[in-house]
Design an enzyme around this catalytic site. Structure first.
Site, PDB file in Angstrom:
ATOM      1  N   GLY A 237       0.827  -1.199   0.000  1.00  0.00           N
ATOM      2  CA  GLY A 237       0.000   0.000   0.000  1.00  0.00           C
ATOM      3  C   GLY A 237       0.859   1.246   0.000  1.00  0.00           C
ATOM      4  O   GLY A 237       2.000   1.231  -0.461  1.00  0.00           O
ATOM      5  N   CYS A 238       0.331   2.318   0.541  1.00  0.00           N
ATOM      6  CA  CYS A 238       1.052   3.594   0.598  1.00  0.00           C
ATOM      7  C   CYS A 238       2.383   3.409   1.307  1.00  0.00           C
ATOM      8  O   CYS A 238       2.432   2.938   2.441  1.00  0.00           O
ATOM      9  CB  CYS A 238       0.203   4.630   1.335  1.00  0.00           C
ATOM     10  SG  CYS A 238       1.056   6.179   1.640  1.00  0.00           S
ATOM     11  N   PHE A 239       3.473   3.775   0.649  1.00  0.00           N
ATOM     12  CA  PHE A 239       4.792   3.483   1.211  1.00  0.00           C
ATOM     13  C   PHE A 239       5.118   4.277   2.467  1.00  0.00           C
ATOM     14  O   PHE A 239       5.999   3.906   3.227  1.00  0.00           O
ATOM     15  CB  PHE A 239       5.904   3.571   0.192  1.00  0.00           C
ATOM     16  CG  PHE A 239       6.025   4.793  -0.671  1.00  0.00           C
ATOM     17  CD1 PHE A 239       5.502   6.039  -0.332  1.00  0.00           C
ATOM     18  CD2 PHE A 239       6.700   4.692  -1.876  1.00  0.00           C
ATOM     19  CE1 PHE A 239       5.649   7.147  -1.150  1.00  0.00           C
ATOM     20  CE2 PHE A 239       6.870   5.804  -2.714  1.00  0.00           C
ATOM     21  CZ  PHE A 239       6.330   7.031  -2.342  1.00  0.00           C
ATOM     22  N   TRP A 240       4.407   5.352   2.743  1.00  0.00           N
ATOM     23  CA  TRP A 240       4.689   6.125   3.957  1.00  0.00           C
ATOM     24  C   TRP A 240       4.459   5.281   5.207  1.00  0.00           C
ATOM     25  O   TRP A 240       5.286   5.230   6.105  1.00  0.00           O
ATOM     26  CB  TRP A 240       3.815   7.356   4.045  1.00  0.00           C
ATOM     27  CG  TRP A 240       3.988   8.378   2.971  1.00  0.00           C
ATOM     28  CD1 TRP A 240       5.059   8.539   2.133  1.00  0.00           C
ATOM     29  CD2 TRP A 240       3.051   9.392   2.624  1.00  0.00           C
ATOM     30  NE1 TRP A 240       4.830   9.605   1.294  1.00  0.00           N
ATOM     31  CE2 TRP A 240       3.618  10.145   1.569  1.00  0.00           C
ATOM     32  CE3 TRP A 240       1.795   9.729   3.097  1.00  0.00           C
ATOM     33  CZ2 TRP A 240       2.957  11.224   0.999  1.00  0.00           C
ATOM     34  CZ3 TRP A 240       1.141  10.811   2.536  1.00  0.00           C
ATOM     35  CH2 TRP A 240       1.715  11.548   1.491  1.00  0.00           C
TER      36      TRP A 240
END
Length: 170
Positions: free
Chosen positions: A22-25
């Site tokens: 998912g979102c790499f953050w």
């Protein structure tokens, strides 16, 4: 130097692993909390576009996933422990989506760097599928690591820079 032996950081032998969930953050933030993780980088991998930008990847036409490259000390944390974290921080049964983020860039994937990582990832995935924890089939890709393109600097350690712990406030 082999893909697996990424060098000597402060006297420790290190290894590399790469995950997309998912979102790499948020994925990066989770791995940064693990003892034995020496460094992380967010970036793009698994696609065909050379030197993609965030804007390129967001078009969902590059084939790249938002991913995190994790350099770790195997004497402190094992690859299997990193896999356990990977499986626990996202839903591996949703194809090309995590939460509100939709597109192939948000797919679930393990990018293995050697045959041992591949075997460990497949074994864990099969164990989880047989366990019945998930009601649907696990769709995580387990594929060879390819070129990793480091994301723009403003994406690196995003939550640390912005004093946040997650992508969304629920």
């Amino acid at each position: 130097m082999s893909e697996k032996d990424t060098g000597d950081v402060k006297g420790a032998k290190t290894e590399k692993s790469t995950f997309a969930a998912g979102c790499f953050w948020g994925v990066e933030a989770a791995f940064r909390e693990v003892g034995g993780v020496v460094s992380t980088s967010v970036g793009y991998t698994g696609g065909s576009t050379k030197d993609p930008t965030y804007e390129d990847v967001c078009t969902d036409r590059t084939g790249h996933a938002e991913a995190v490259e994790v350099v770790y000390d195997p004497d402190v944390v094992t690859y299997e422990e990193l896999l356990d974290l990977f499986w626990s921080i996202h839903d591996p049964t949703t194809r090309n989506r995590q939460g509100p983020d939709v597109g192939s860039q948000y797919r679930s994937a393990v990018f293995y760097h050697d045959p041992e990582q591949k075997a460990a990832a497949l074994a864990k995935m099969n164990e989880l599928q047989r366990s019945g924890i998930y009601k649907r089939e696990i769709v995580t890709e387990i594929v060879p690591a390819s070129e990793f393109y480091r994301a723009e600097e403003y994406h690196q350690r995003y939550f640390e820079k912005h004093g946040r712990r997650g992508c969304r406030i629920w």
